[in-house]
Design an enzyme around this catalytic site. Structure first.
Site, PDB file in Angstrom:
ATOM      1  N   GLU A 357       0.835  -1.193   0.000  1.00  0.00           N
ATOM      2  CA  GLU A 357       0.000   0.000   0.000  1.00  0.00           C
ATOM      3  C   GLU A 357       0.872   1.246   0.000  1.00  0.00           C
ATOM      4  O   GLU A 357       1.893   1.289   0.682  1.00  0.00           O
ATOM      5  CB  GLU A 357      -0.831   0.059   1.274  1.00  0.00           C
ATOM      6  CG  GLU A 357      -2.233  -0.379   1.059  1.00  0.00           C
ATOM      7  CD  GLU A 357      -2.413  -1.790   1.511  1.00  0.00           C
ATOM      8  OE1 GLU A 357      -1.716  -2.168   2.451  1.00  0.00           O
ATOM      9  OE2 GLU A 357      -3.226  -2.491   0.898  1.00  0.00           O
ATOM     10  N   HIS A 442      -1.561  -7.133  11.077  1.00  0.00           N
ATOM     11  CA  HIS A 442      -2.470  -8.155  10.549  1.00  0.00           C
ATOM     12  C   HIS A 442      -2.224  -9.525  11.168  1.00  0.00           C
ATOM     13  O   HIS A 442      -1.862 -10.464  10.468  1.00  0.00           O
ATOM     14  CB  HIS A 442      -2.301  -8.283   9.030  1.00  0.00           C
ATOM     15  CG  HIS A 442      -2.575  -7.034   8.249  1.00  0.00           C
ATOM     16  ND1 HIS A 442      -2.190  -6.875   6.934  1.00  0.00           N
ATOM     17  CD2 HIS A 442      -3.201  -5.880   8.592  1.00  0.00           C
ATOM     18  CE1 HIS A 442      -2.574  -5.686   6.505  1.00  0.00           C
ATOM     19  NE2 HIS A 442      -3.193  -5.055   7.481  1.00  0.00           N
ATOM     20  N   ASN A 480      -5.001  -6.839   2.690  1.00  0.00           N
ATOM     21  CA  ASN A 480      -5.473  -6.547   4.049  1.00  0.00           C
ATOM     22  C   ASN A 480      -6.629  -7.474   4.399  1.00  0.00           C
ATOM     23  O   ASN A 480      -7.419  -7.825   3.543  1.00  0.00           O
ATOM     24  CB  ASN A 480      -5.948  -5.097   4.120  1.00  0.00           C
ATOM     25  CG  ASN A 480      -5.028  -4.177   3.357  1.00  0.00           C
ATOM     26  OD1 ASN A 480      -4.853  -4.349   2.151  1.00  0.00           O
ATOM     27  ND2 ASN A 480      -4.435  -3.245   4.032  1.00  0.00           N
TER      28      ASN A 480
HETATM   29  P1  FAD Z   1     -10.451  -7.548  16.396  1.00  0.00           P
HETATM   30  O1  FAD Z   1     -10.966  -6.530  15.453  1.00  0.00           O
HETATM   31  O2  FAD Z   1      -9.045  -7.448  16.830  1.00  0.00           O
HETATM   32  O3  FAD Z   1     -11.415  -7.518  17.668  1.00  0.00           O
HETATM   33  C1  FAD Z   1     -11.176  -8.285  18.822  1.00  0.00           C
HETATM   34  C2  FAD Z   1     -11.810  -7.584  20.011  1.00  0.00           C
HETATM   35  O4  FAD Z   1     -11.798  -8.457  21.122  1.00  0.00           O
HETATM   36  C3  FAD Z   1     -11.080  -6.314  20.451  1.00  0.00           C
HETATM   37  O5  FAD Z   1     -12.004  -5.261  20.557  1.00  0.00           O
HETATM   38  C4  FAD Z   1     -10.472  -6.691  21.802  1.00  0.00           C
HETATM   39  O6  FAD Z   1     -10.379  -5.595  22.685  1.00  0.00           O
HETATM   40  C5  FAD Z   1     -11.415  -7.754  22.289  1.00  0.00           C
HETATM   41  N1  FAD Z   1     -10.811  -8.733  23.199  1.00  0.00           N
HETATM   42  C6  FAD Z   1      -9.621  -9.371  23.059  1.00  0.00           C
HETATM   43  N2  FAD Z   1      -9.408 -10.242  24.058  1.00  0.00           N
HETATM   44  C7  FAD Z   1     -10.492 -10.161  24.870  1.00  0.00           C
HETATM   45  C8  FAD Z   1     -10.864 -10.815  26.080  1.00  0.00           C
HETATM   46  N3  FAD Z   1     -10.089 -11.755  26.640  1.00  0.00           N
HETATM   47  N4  FAD Z   1     -12.042 -10.469  26.672  1.00  0.00           N
HETATM   48  C9  FAD Z   1     -12.838  -9.522  26.106  1.00  0.00           C
HETATM   49  N5  FAD Z   1     -12.533  -8.881  24.952  1.00  0.00           N
HETATM   50  C10 FAD Z   1     -11.374  -9.195  24.338  1.00  0.00           C
HETATM   51  N6  FAD Z   1      -7.130  -4.546   8.063  1.00  0.00           N
HETATM   52  C11 FAD Z   1      -7.630  -4.245   6.852  1.00  0.00           C
HETATM   53  O7  FAD Z   1      -8.291  -5.086   6.224  1.00  0.00           O
HETATM   54  N7  FAD Z   1      -7.426  -2.997   6.298  1.00  0.00           N
HETATM   55  C12 FAD Z   1      -6.695  -2.039   6.930  1.00  0.00           C
HETATM   56  O8  FAD Z   1      -6.555  -0.912   6.424  1.00  0.00           O
HETATM   57  C13 FAD Z   1      -6.110  -2.362   8.194  1.00  0.00           C
HETATM   58  N8  FAD Z   1      -5.322  -1.464   8.850  1.00  0.00           N
HETATM   59  C14 FAD Z   1      -4.893  -1.751  10.134  1.00  0.00           C
HETATM   60  C15 FAD Z   1      -4.188  -0.778  10.853  1.00  0.00           C
HETATM   61  C16 FAD Z   1      -3.839  -1.015  12.182  1.00  0.00           C
HETATM   62  C17 FAD Z   1      -3.064   0.026  12.938  1.00  0.00           C
HETATM   63  C18 FAD Z   1      -4.211  -2.238  12.792  1.00  0.00           C
HETATM   64  C19 FAD Z   1      -3.860  -2.515  14.230  1.00  0.00           C
HETATM   65  C20 FAD Z   1      -4.890  -3.207  12.076  1.00  0.00           C
HETATM   66  C21 FAD Z   1      -5.236  -2.977  10.755  1.00  0.00           C
HETATM   67  N9  FAD Z   1      -5.948  -3.928  10.009  1.00  0.00           N
HETATM   68  C22 FAD Z   1      -6.396  -3.628   8.752  1.00  0.00           C
HETATM   69  C23 FAD Z   1      -6.254  -5.265  10.574  1.00  0.00           C
HETATM   70  C24 FAD Z   1      -7.696  -5.427  11.044  1.00  0.00           C
HETATM   71  O9  FAD Z   1      -8.088  -4.332  11.837  1.00  0.00           O
HETATM   72  C25 FAD Z   1      -7.801  -6.742  11.832  1.00  0.00           C
HETATM   73  O10 FAD Z   1      -7.435  -7.793  10.963  1.00  0.00           O
HETATM   74  C26 FAD Z   1      -9.208  -6.989  12.360  1.00  0.00           C
HETATM   75  O11 FAD Z   1      -9.605  -5.965  13.237  1.00  0.00           O
HETATM   76  C27 FAD Z   1      -9.305  -8.335  13.064  1.00  0.00           C
HETATM   77  O12 FAD Z   1     -10.659  -8.605  13.326  1.00  0.00           O
HETATM   78  P2  FAD Z   1     -11.111  -9.627  14.435  1.00  0.00           P
HETATM   79  O13 FAD Z   1     -12.589  -9.713  14.368  1.00  0.00           O
HETATM   80  O14 FAD Z   1     -10.329 -10.868  14.273  1.00  0.00           O
HETATM   81  O15 FAD Z   1     -10.650  -9.023  15.838  1.00  0.00           O
END
Ligand code: FAD
Length: 501
Positions: A357, A442, A480
């Site tokens: 990107e 990621h 991503n």
């Molecule tokens: P998450 O979105 O990580 O959600 C998990 C949630 O569970 C969190 O809110 C956390 O606080 C909560 N949690 C964790 N453990 C516990 C627990 N024990 N008890 C209660 N709650 C808990 N992806 C893209 O596709 N495009 C992008 O542009 C992009 N940019 C990014 C930029 C940054 C800075 C970051 C950090 C990530 C980026 N990503 C991007 C990646 C994307 O955000 C993640 O892949 C995605 O959020 C993962 O989704 P998920 O549902 O697996 O979990």
């Protein structure tokens, strides 16, 4: 409340958790969600630095920026070699820079998970690559039904190309395009969940600026359609979903009627203020790749869920993330006003194993830098294991593994540097490092589909226990991840509702 019995508990409010909650609620089921971070919609604007905003600018991290740290840990740690991290007060802030032995894993904290801090880049992988991304998942179903459903519900959109060609805030992307194309690379626009009409209004100066006011990494006050504006808003509107914030799940074990889940309530300093036990008929693990993996690895090792299979904790990868910047000539400025929302990338996946990107370096002055975040096709996979002496979960990531990702990213940037007569910047990542190779945005895997679970995320060994987040994804996904996480969750929850409930 302590002692409560609920039909369904969802751990985490990121992409996987939000999809699960919405679809279960629409099927008439009451859903209890547990989120360790804050509900940011309830916080008042800041006073002092960042006055009037709920979220910190990336140039000015304060207490709200980081999850329980006393010093910021920015991915770009230096500027003109000068260290820029600063002391902050400890708070349950929005970005967790979680440190394992070989890698820092950045994650979002709060209602909305990663959607609160990410760049919003919403990429559907090329269909011809899908068989190597999720080999056991039917591609026709994904591309005909679940990817379109995910894109529609996430509010994915495209930049208006005529506007892109003149907007001051995307000069850096146009320079990126020019350099990529002059070296013969395939340059493409990247869709995003940012409201592009709002972006145009930000540039025109008719609305409050957010993406054009350096906001992204520590949250976004306007414009970005993060999950609280999409899936979570819809889920709450059903009246069947409740979210408990500042609640962190620490244990899951079997009990009559399902599972007994132990939850710690914390305050905004991270201290435990109460411990609660809840009985849940079904449990959906959506704590993210790291959160879900850590929980299940601990439950297996400590004998609370002894029937989990030996795949739990395995197959974790960093999506091959590396960051780099090139130093442009003085006649190639990238602009002092840069939108934090990237809109383009360079695709050299087939030939070189890298998709990069074109990202901003929004510091408010001309830097002559072209920044990039590369996703690379690395084969290295690490494992989470329980460390009984520390009572924590370790990760076996090796720092040397990133060299493979650097080599793949160099298939793009060595060539561009040669063509343009330019060099890599060495002043941004500490020491004289050319590459930011110590992090990932990621995290993927750890509870991989068809290994630790069946083909729909049902955790092997336990009925009514599911993984429905990035922990399921087995491999470098060539772009991503959140659109794929969302689409896979849509697919899996549809099946689970039809057959298990
Ligand atoms: P998450 O979105 O990580 O959600 C998990 C949630 O569970 C969190 O809110 C956390 O606080 C909560 N949690 C964790 N453990 C516990 C627990 N024990 N008890 C209660 N709650 C808990 N992806 C893209 O596709 N495009 C992008 O542009 C992009 N940019 C990014 C930029 C940054 C800075 C970051 C950090 C990530 C980026 N990503 C991007 C990646 C994307 O955000 C993640 O892949 C995605 O959020 C993962 O989704 P998920 O549902 O697996 O979990």
């Amino acid at each position: 409340a302590n002692g409560a019995t609920v039909p369904v508990l969802v751990i985490g409010t990121g992409y996987g958790g939000s999809v699960a909650a919405l679809r279960l609620a629409q099927a008439g089921i009451n859903v209890e969600m547990v989120e360790m971070g804050l509900d940011w919609s309830t916080l008042p604007p800041m006073t002092g630095v960042g006055e009037g905003n709920v979220f910190c600018r990336s140039s000015q991290p304060g207490a709200r920026a980081y999850w329980l740290r006393t010093k910021s840990k920015a991915p770009v740690s230096n500027f003109f070699s000068f260290p820029i991290d600063s002391e902050i007060s400890k708070f349950t802030g929005i970005l967790d820079a979680e440190e394992f032995a070989g890698i820092t894993v950045y994650q979002g904290r709060g209602v909305g998970g990663g959607s609160l801090v990410n760049g919003g880049m919403a990429v559907t992988p090329k269909r011809e690559r899908f068989a190597s991304i999720l080999p056991s998942v039917n591609a026709d179903e994904m591309y005909n039904t679940y990817y379109p459903r995910a894109n529609a519900n996430l509010g994915v959109g495209n930049i208006r190309q005529a506007w892109f060609d003149t907007a001051e805030c995307y000069q850096y992307s146009r320079v990126g395009r020019k350099h990529a194309q002059r070296s013969g690379f395939n340059w493409t626009f990247v869709p995003d969940v940012y409201d592009w009409n709002y972006m145009e209004a930000e540039q025109a100066g008719t609305v409050k600026r957010s993406a054009l006011d350096t906001q992204v990494l520590y949250g976004n006050d306007a414009g970005k359609k993060s999950l609280p504006k999409t899936y979570i808003a819809q889920a709450l509107a059903t009246g069947k979903v409740n979210i408990s914030t500042l609640h962190r799940v620490t244990n899951i074990t079997t009990a009559t009627g399902g599972y007994r889940v132990t939850i710690e309530e914390i305050n905004t300093s991270g201290d435990v203020v109460a411990t609660k036990n809840v009985t849940a008929g079904k449990v959906f693990c959506a704590a993210g790749s790291v959160g879900t993996s850590k929980l299940l690895v601990k439950m297996k090792a400590t004998g609370q869920l002894p029937n989990l299979n030996g795949e739990v904790g395995k197959g974790w990868g960093d999506n091959g993330n590396v960051m780099v910047a090139r130093a442009n000539h003085l006649w190639d400025p990238t602009g002092k006003l840069q939108s934090t929302i990237p809109c383009s990338g360079i695709d050299n996946w087939e030939a070189g194993g890298a998709f990069a990107e074109v990202t901003p370096l929004p510091v408010g002055i001309e830097t002559y830098a072209s920044m990039y975040l590369a996703v690379t096709n690395t084969q290295y996979r690490a494992q989470f294991t329980w460390n009984a002496s520390t009572g924590k979960v370790d990760l076996s990531w090796q720092t040397a593994w990133k060299q493979d990702s650097i080599n793949k990213a160099k298939t793009i940037f060595d060539k561009i540097n040669q063509k343009e007569g330019t060099i890599y910047r060495t002043d941004l990542f500490g020491g004289s490092k050319q590459w930011q190779d110590g992090l990932t945005y990621h995290p993927l895997g750890g509870v991989v589909i068809d290994k630790a679970t069946d083909n729909y995320g049902r955790v092997a060994g336990y009925t009514g226990l599911y993984a429905i987040d990035a922990s399921l994804l087995p491999n470098g996904i060539s772009c991503n991840p959140f659109v794929t996480i969302t689409a896979l969750a849509e697919r899996n929850i549809e099946k689970i509702i039809a057959t298990d409930l």
